[in-house]
Design a protein around this motif. Structure first.
Motif, PDB file in Angstrom:
ATOM      1  N   GLU A   1      18.225  28.787  11.560  1.00 28.59           N
ATOM      2  CA  GLU A   1      18.472  29.119  10.149  1.00 28.59           C
ATOM      3  C   GLU A   1      17.585  28.239   9.259  1.00 28.59           C
ATOM      4  O   GLU A   1      17.414  27.060   9.522  1.00 28.59           O
ATOM      5  CB  GLU A   1      19.938  28.877   9.814  1.00 28.59           C
ATOM      6  CG  GLU A   1      20.305  29.274   8.391  1.00 28.59           C
ATOM      7  CD  GLU A   1      21.779  29.062   8.110  1.00 28.59           C
ATOM      8  OE1 GLU A   1      22.604  29.412   8.959  1.00 28.59           O
ATOM      9  OE2 GLU A   1      22.091  28.537   7.046  1.00 28.59           O
ATOM     10  N   ASP A   2      17.031  28.863   8.243  1.00 27.09           N
ATOM     11  CA  ASP A   2      16.175  28.110   7.318  1.00 27.09           C
ATOM     12  C   ASP A   2      16.994  27.076   6.560  1.00 27.09           C
ATOM     13  O   ASP A   2      18.107  27.332   6.133  1.00 27.09           O
ATOM     14  CB  ASP A   2      15.542  29.072   6.310  1.00 27.09           C
ATOM     15  CG  ASP A   2      14.669  30.115   6.989  1.00 27.09           C
ATOM     16  OD1 ASP A   2      14.423  31.160   6.385  1.00 27.09           O
ATOM     17  OD2 ASP A   2      14.250  29.861   8.143  1.00 27.09           O
ATOM     18  N   GLN A   3      16.406  25.878   6.423  1.00 28.38           N
ATOM     19  CA  GLN A   3      17.076  24.802   5.727  1.00 28.38           C
ATOM     20  C   GLN A   3      16.150  24.251   4.661  1.00 28.38           C
ATOM     21  O   GLN A   3      14.953  24.088   4.890  1.00 28.38           O
ATOM     22  CB  GLN A   3      17.447  23.677   6.693  1.00 28.38           C
ATOM     23  CG  GLN A   3      18.441  24.055   7.762  1.00 28.38           C
ATOM     24  CD  GLN A   3      19.866  23.959   7.267  1.00 28.38           C
ATOM     25  OE1 GLN A   3      20.127  23.512   6.170  1.00 28.38           O
ATOM     26  NE2 GLN A   3      20.791  24.420   8.084  1.00 28.38           N
ATOM     27  N   VAL A   4      16.743  23.981   3.511  1.00 29.60           N
ATOM     28  CA  VAL A   4      15.992  23.376   2.414  1.00 29.60           C
ATOM     29  C   VAL A   4      16.793  22.181   1.912  1.00 29.60           C
ATOM     30  O   VAL A   4      17.951  22.328   1.526  1.00 29.60           O
ATOM     31  CB  VAL A   4      15.789  24.389   1.259  1.00 29.60           C
ATOM     32  CG1 VAL A   4      14.946  23.748   0.160  1.00 29.60           C
ATOM     33  CG2 VAL A   4      15.132  25.663   1.766  1.00 29.60           C
ATOM     34  N   THR A   5      16.174  21.010   1.929  1.00 30.98           N
ATOM     35  CA  THR A   5      16.853  19.780   1.538  1.00 30.98           C
ATOM     36  C   THR A   5      16.082  19.095   0.436  1.00 30.98           C
ATOM     37  O   THR A   5      14.874  18.875   0.566  1.00 30.98           O
ATOM     38  CB  THR A   5      16.984  18.828   2.740  1.00 30.98           C
ATOM     39  OG1 THR A   5      17.654  19.502   3.808  1.00 30.98           O
ATOM     40  CG2 THR A   5      17.785  17.590   2.352  1.00 30.98           C
ATOM     41  N   GLN A   6      16.774  18.754  -0.637  1.00 27.35           N
ATOM     42  CA  GLN A   6      16.124  18.090  -1.756  1.00 27.35           C
ATOM     43  C   GLN A   6      16.649  16.666  -1.911  1.00 27.35           C
ATOM     44  O   GLN A   6      17.822  16.399  -1.700  1.00 27.35           O
ATOM     45  CB  GLN A   6      16.365  18.856  -3.058  1.00 27.35           C
ATOM     46  CG  GLN A   6      15.678  20.205  -3.079  1.00 27.35           C
ATOM     47  CD  GLN A   6      15.765  20.871  -4.444  1.00 27.35           C
ATOM     48  OE1 GLN A   6      16.401  21.899  -4.602  1.00 27.35           O
ATOM     49  NE2 GLN A   6      15.112  20.265  -5.428  1.00 27.35           N
ATOM     50  N   SER A   7      15.740  15.783  -2.290  1.00 29.71           N
ATOM     51  CA  SER A   7      16.132  14.399  -2.552  1.00 29.71           C
ATOM     52  C   SER A   7      15.280  13.809  -3.663  1.00 29.71           C
ATOM     53  O   SER A   7      14.135  14.244  -3.867  1.00 29.71           O
ATOM     54  CB  SER A   7      15.979  13.554  -1.268  1.00 29.71           C
ATOM     55  OG  SER A   7      14.625  13.534  -0.857  1.00 29.71           O
TER      56      SER A   7
ATOM     57  N   GLY B   1      17.516  24.845  -2.230  1.00 24.70           N
ATOM     58  CA  GLY B   1      18.042  23.507  -2.048  1.00 24.70           C
ATOM     59  C   GLY B   1      19.126  23.245  -3.080  1.00 24.70           C
ATOM     60  O   GLY B   1      19.304  24.018  -4.022  1.00 24.70           O
ATOM     61  N   ALA B   2      19.848  22.131  -2.907  1.00 24.97           N
ATOM     62  CA  ALA B   2      20.948  21.810  -3.824  1.00 24.97           C
ATOM     63  C   ALA B   2      20.455  21.283  -5.165  1.00 24.97           C
ATOM     64  O   ALA B   2      21.218  21.232  -6.128  1.00 24.97           O
ATOM     65  CB  ALA B   2      21.883  20.803  -3.179  1.00 24.97           C
ATOM     66  N   GLY B   3      19.181  20.903  -5.229  1.00 29.36           N
ATOM     67  CA  GLY B   3      18.615  20.488  -6.502  1.00 29.36           C
ATOM     68  C   GLY B   3      18.578  18.992  -6.719  1.00 29.36           C
ATOM     69  O   GLY B   3      19.327  18.233  -6.096  1.00 29.36           O
ATOM     70  N   THR B   4      17.685  18.574  -7.595  1.00 26.07           N
ATOM     71  CA  THR B   4      17.618  17.186  -8.071  1.00 26.07           C
ATOM     72  C   THR B   4      17.820  17.212  -9.577  1.00 26.07           C
ATOM     73  O   THR B   4      17.074  17.896 -10.284  1.00 26.07           O
ATOM     74  CB  THR B   4      16.259  16.529  -7.752  1.00 26.07           C
ATOM     75  OG1 THR B   4      16.107  16.417  -6.347  1.00 26.07           O
ATOM     76  CG2 THR B   4      16.169  15.144  -8.393  1.00 26.07           C
ATOM     77  N   THR B   5      18.823  16.483 -10.041  1.00 26.13           N
ATOM     78  CA  THR B   5      19.096  16.426 -11.474  1.00 26.13           C
ATOM     79  C   THR B   5      18.357  15.235 -12.069  1.00 26.13           C
ATOM     80  O   THR B   5      18.612  14.089 -11.700  1.00 26.13           O
ATOM     81  CB  THR B   5      20.598  16.305 -11.742  1.00 26.13           C
ATOM     82  OG1 THR B   5      21.261  17.455 -11.210  1.00 26.13           O
ATOM     83  CG2 THR B   5      20.879  16.226 -13.244  1.00 26.13           C
TER      84      THR B   5
END
Lengths: 110, 111
Positions: free
Chosen positions: A1-7, A101-105
């Protein structure tokens, strides 16, 4: 499954303090990586598309770059109006399903 | 003005009461999609449509229905809403999956 991770999840900057956001992905056969900006209470707004490693795109104080495993969004000399959540996304093999991704605020203080 | 519109923008309802969130675009886009956004989980795709009468499931389709009878409209239907469907919903349209234009969002609360 494709994964996208933001930091990182959140980034607090002083006006003028440059920084970078990271988006790492695990997808077989990248078919583009997309950056969006989202202001509170609003829908995401498209910023950039990157297709191949080494590619760069710029818009005002933002520059997006792409490697084989990750993308960076560089914010140069940010201003308070750059405060937003930045999202990255990749499509699956069909080009019809998009994983975000979950995003960077980012918060920029004057 | 090119735009995606959603209605209603805010909705509070009760468990089990069927509801429809409308989405309309004026850009003649073939591709439309629905997402939900939850804190800590980000944007997750519910359903998408490649063209009129062609729809497919995204990552979280359970409890939702869609239809695409006209190119410009893509309503999201919750036949029997439950509290776990409380969320912020976005409709989007585009020529391709990646460069999407998003609507303003619909904040749904199911009591």
């Amino acid at each position: 499954e494709d994964q996208v991770t933001q930091s990182p999840e959140a980034l607090r900057l002083q006006e003028g303090e440059s920084s970078s956001l990271n988006c790492s992905y695990t997808v077989s056969g990248l078919r583009g990586l997309f950056w969006y900006r989202q202001d509170p209470g609003k829908g995401p707004e498209f910023l950039f598309t990157l297709y191949s490693a080494g590619e760069e795109k710029e818009k005002e104080r933002l520059k997006a770059t792409l490697t084989k495993k990750e993308s960076f969004l560089h914010i140069t000399a940010p201003k308070p109006e750059d405060s937003a959540t930045y999202l990255c996304a990749v499509p699956d093999k069909s080009d019809y399903k998009l994983s975000f991704g979950a995003g960077t605020t980012v918060t920029v203080r004057a | 003005e090119a735009q995606v519109t959603q209605n209603p923008r805010y909705l509070i309802t009760v468990t089990g009461k069927k509801l429809t969130v409308t989405c309309s675009q004026n850009m003649n886009h073939e591709y439309m999609s629905w997402y939900r956004q939850d804190p800590g989980l980000g944007l997750r795709q519910i359903y998408y449509s490649m063209n009129v009468e062609v729809t497919d499931k995204g990552d979280v389709p359970e409890g939702y229905k869609v239809s695409r009878k006209e190119k410009r409209n893509f309503p999201l239907i919750l036949e029997s809403p439950s509290p776990n469907q409380t969320s912020l919903y976005f409709c989007a349209s585009s020529l391709t999956a990646g460069t999407q234009y998003f609507g303003p969002g619909t904040r749904l609360t199911v009591l």
